[in-house]
Design a protein around this motif. Structure first.
Motif, PDB file in Angstrom:
ATOM      1  N   GLU A 172       0.823  -1.207   0.000  1.00  0.00           N
ATOM      2  CA  GLU A 172       0.000   0.000   0.000  1.00  0.00           C
ATOM      3  C   GLU A 172       0.856   1.255   0.000  1.00  0.00           C
ATOM      4  N   ILE A 173       1.963   1.233   0.719  1.00  0.00           N
ATOM      5  CA  ILE A 173       2.868   2.389   0.724  1.00  0.00           C
ATOM      6  C   ILE A 173       3.434   2.612  -0.673  1.00  0.00           C
ATOM      7  N   PHE A 174       3.882   1.554  -1.335  1.00  0.00           N
ATOM      8  CA  PHE A 174       4.442   1.676  -2.686  1.00  0.00           C
ATOM      9  C   PHE A 174       3.397   2.216  -3.657  1.00  0.00           C
ATOM     10  N   ARG A 175       2.192   1.674  -3.616  1.00  0.00           N
ATOM     11  CA  ARG A 175       1.152   2.101  -4.546  1.00  0.00           C
ATOM     12  C   ARG A 175       0.763   3.564  -4.322  1.00  0.00           C
ATOM     13  N   ARG A 176       0.780   3.983  -3.074  1.00  0.00           N
ATOM     14  CA  ARG A 176       0.336   5.337  -2.744  1.00  0.00           C
ATOM     15  C   ARG A 176       1.418   6.393  -2.964  1.00  0.00           C
ATOM     16  N   GLU A 177       2.696   6.053  -2.694  1.00  0.00           N
ATOM     17  CA  GLU A 177       3.731   7.076  -2.575  1.00  0.00           C
ATOM     18  C   GLU A 177       4.795   7.079  -3.667  1.00  0.00           C
ATOM     19  N   MET A 178       5.021   5.969  -4.328  1.00  0.00           N
ATOM     20  CA  MET A 178       6.149   5.916  -5.260  1.00  0.00           C
ATOM     21  C   MET A 178       6.074   6.983  -6.349  1.00  0.00           C
ATOM     22  N   GLY A 179       4.875   7.221  -6.840  1.00  0.00           N
ATOM     23  CA  GLY A 179       4.720   8.206  -7.904  1.00  0.00           C
ATOM     24  C   GLY A 179       5.103   9.615  -7.494  1.00  0.00           C
TER      25      GLY A 179
END
Length: 499
Positions: A172-179
């Motif tokens: 969830e952190i990757f999906r929310r913040e990577m961009g």
């Protein structure tokens, strides 16, 4: 910012309050129990493979003791060797000075971003925040540190900073913040570890290829050759240490070793104690700069930030021997239940409980030396044989003295200790107190046990079983069953009892 501002997170509750909140988080406790148990079992297995494991520990402890006794000498040798190899050495008395030095060096390159190797020293001084204030963005490249950074979180473990997160939370952190930080996470990202690792690899690769400046810490530095060492398990460190044009290393002054040959001992102890591996997947060593190979410019920032003051304490200084393996965290029953955030420091667990109060002053972290059962498991696990229980007891005494100096009125604990001293110094008063305690206990007892005691004793008895005193004291039993012989005078009987 001062060193105290960074090593101890401002606004963080003291350990007792923070631990209480952590204990209520069942997911956190499950994550910690699973992770620490796995690492602990692996460490025991690979350590048992070496017949000379204890000899290696003794040797490492001896090297560290020698180094700390002659630290000034070895640091000057290191500076000379690094300079001769084409590097530049900077001395930083505290966090503020270290941050100024690194900020100036990055600005001098004309760059506005840096890639970072996992580093406790840079976390200690709050380097990322200092760079951000100067308009420079720092990208963490260690997978666990990346998770912490993207999650706007704080590290909770020396070796595995995101140990408090499970893979669903990481997805969830990757999906929310990577961009927001660069390349976004792939569509339909699952929580499979391989998919998460691939998402991190793709996200970081573009940063590695364009970065001109890297910042690292150091595990060791050899004073005789000027060689600096970084050990890691992912390869991200190797990318940071070889691709950029400028490399800036921030190293605590205690990390120096007298000679390159000393690495033989520590490179056997560290991987086994930290990750349960026989050797590190990536061990990077460099000496200054080399034409056509690696960074063109190398800067070594030697950080004090409370270490010299710690060195002055003959008992507490042994904490500076720490090689940041985290073995003490993985065996600590307190850490396993509370996690690292409760310690309010970038150095959690048993080593944090003895190191942080010394770096920032006991008055700024007075509760940490009490964050222990004194079971001694940390001492048994430490590869350099730091007697953490001894230092904890030593610092507890300092915390009490510091509290006493800072208060005009005596504490409840202080009054209780004075009352106990007065009672126990007189046999008559002690006998009377025992009778009264027995009578009071029987009045408070329910179902053969004592519940929560009244008044200030409630804080102690609220989380512990208070034993029910015996109906007859030892003194009364002795007098009843062992009457003095007729030939013995009272003075003779008393004299026998003092032997």
């Amino acid at each position: 910012m001062s060193g105290a501002d960074n090593v101890v997170w401002l606004g963080t509750p003291a350990f007792p309050q923070a631990a209480r909140a952590a204990l209520a988080d069942t997911q956190l406790r499950a994550n910690l129990r699973r992770a620490t148990g796995t690492i602990r079992d692996k460490r025991l297995a690979v350590a048992a493979e070496l017949e000379d494991w204890e000899e290696l520990r003794e040797t490492a402890a001896a090297v560290k003791r020698h180094t700390l006794r002659h630290l000034d000498h070895h640091l000057l040798r290191l500076e000379s060797a690094v300079t001769a190899a084409g590097g530049v050495v900077h001395w930083a008395a505290d966090a503020a000075e270290a941050n100024r030095i690194v900020t100036h060096l990055v600005r001098a390159t004309g760059e506005s971003e840096v890639v970072k190797v996992k580093s406790m020293a840079t976390q200690e001084i709050g380097l990322n925040e200092a760079l951000a204030e100067a308009g420079i963005r720092a990208y963490e490249t260690d997978l666990a540190e990346l998770i912490v950074q993207l999650g706007h979180d704080r590290p909770s473990h020396i070796l595995v900073p995101a140990i408090h997160r499970n893979r669903s939370e990481i997805r969830e952190i990757f999906r929310r913040e990577m961009g927001e930080w660069g390349r976004p996470a792939p569509e339909g990202l699952s929580d499979d570890p391989r998919d998460l690792a691939e998402a991190a690899r793709l996200h970081l690769r573009e940063k590695f290829l364009r970065a001109k400046v890297a910042v690292s810490g150091a595990n060791f530095a050899a004073a005789d050759t000027g060689t600096v060492v970084v050990v890691e398990s992912e390869g991200n460190g190797r990318m940071c240490l070889t691709l950029p044009e400028t490399l800036i290393t921030v190293m605590g002054i205690e990390k120096v070793l007298p000679s390159f040959a000393d690495l033989e001992v520590f490179l056997q102890l560290l991987p086994r104690s930290s990750t349960g591996e026989r050797m590190n997947p990536y061990t990077s060593l460099w000496t200054g700069v080399t034409e056509g190979d690696g960074p063109r410019n190398f800067h070594l920032v030697l950080l004090d930030n409370g270490r010299t003051a710690t060195l002055a304490d003959e008992v507490g200084r042994q904490a500076l021997a720490c090689i940041r393996c985290s073995a003490c965290l993985n065996v600590c029953p307190v850490y396993e239940r509370t996690g690292g955030h409760a310690y309010g420091s970038v150095y959690p667990g048993p080593i944090g409980a003895v190191l942080t109060p010394q770096l920032v002053g006991i008055e700024n972290a007075a509760s940490l030396p009490f964050a222990s059962t004194l079971c001694g498991a940390c001492y048994d696990a430490c590869p350099v044989k730091i007697n953490i229980p001894e230092v904890l007891v030593h610092l507890r005494a300092e915390a009490v003295e510091a509290g006493r100096r800072g208060r005009r009125l005596p504490t409840i604990e202080g009054l209780a200790m004075k009352a106990a001293a007065a009672v126990m110094s007189s046999p008559e008063r002690l006998a009377t107190a025992q009778k009264l305690a027995g009578l009071g206990a029987r009045l408070l007892a329910r179902d053969g046990r004592i519940g929560v005691l009244p008044g200030p004793f409630a804080r102690w008895s609220g989380s512990r079983d208070t034993p029910l005193p015996a109906r007859e004291t030892l003194r009364a039993w002795w007098r009843r069953t062992r009457p003095p012989a007729k030939e013995d005078s009272p003075a003779t009987v008393e004299g026998k009892g003092r032997r």
